[in-house]
Design a protein around this motif. Structure first.
Motif: not given
Length: 157
Positions: A131-144
């Motif tokens: 389903r997803y690729v994890v980007d360890p440099g990013r957070s809360y991409l779904g918050a918006k």
């Protein structure tokens, strides 16, 4: 979207567990963990019409006991899980629905006391596979996308 065509998820995200009545819980995306885990306590296994259930309490928010949820859910299995420290525990396993970024899919969750841990939920690689690729440099991409802004001004763990 990543080069693989899969959506990107950050190393920590706000997710929902709708069938458990948990609107928001901060989850650490943990590719080092095969299984997912939810902070749960006061576990009680019982039988109803020859089906095993587990009753438990969830505190979905960090560092607080507010918004306590008592949940009854069908028990899928018991599994031995080895923690990052090497300690093995036998944990109950349930299958529930996870919601993030407008998508919903079933995941297996182990129930364990995580009160002393930084996150009330770990989302392991089995729940993310395909389903997803994890980007360890990013957070809360779904918050918006979930209608809740990320709080700024204090450390988020």
């Amino acid at each position: 979207m990543s080069r693989t065509g899969k959506a990107v998820i950050g190393w920590r995200e706000w997710v929902s567990l709708p069938s458990l009545g948990v609107e928001r819980v901060k989850a650490k995306i943990d590719t080092g963990a095969r299984s997912s885990a939810l902070h749960a306590f006061n576990l009680d296994v019982f039988e109803r019409r020859k089906v095993q259930y587990v009753r438990f309490v969830v505190h979905p928010h960090q560092r607080t006991a507010r918004d306590e949820r008592e949940v009854e859910h069908e028990l899928k299995d018991w599994r031995w899980i080895r923690s990052s420290t090497g300690h093995r525990t036998l944990r109950p396993v349930i299958v529930t629905e996870l919601a993030w970024m407008g998508e919903r899919w079933p995941i297996e969750l182990t129930l364990v006391g995580r009160d002393s841990m930084g996150f009330r939920m770990l989302l392991g690689r089995s729940a993310l596979r395909g389903r997803y690729v994890v980007d360890p440099g990013r957070s809360y991409l779904g918050a918006k996308h979930d209608g809740h802004p990320v709080r700024r001004g204090r450390k988020q763990s």
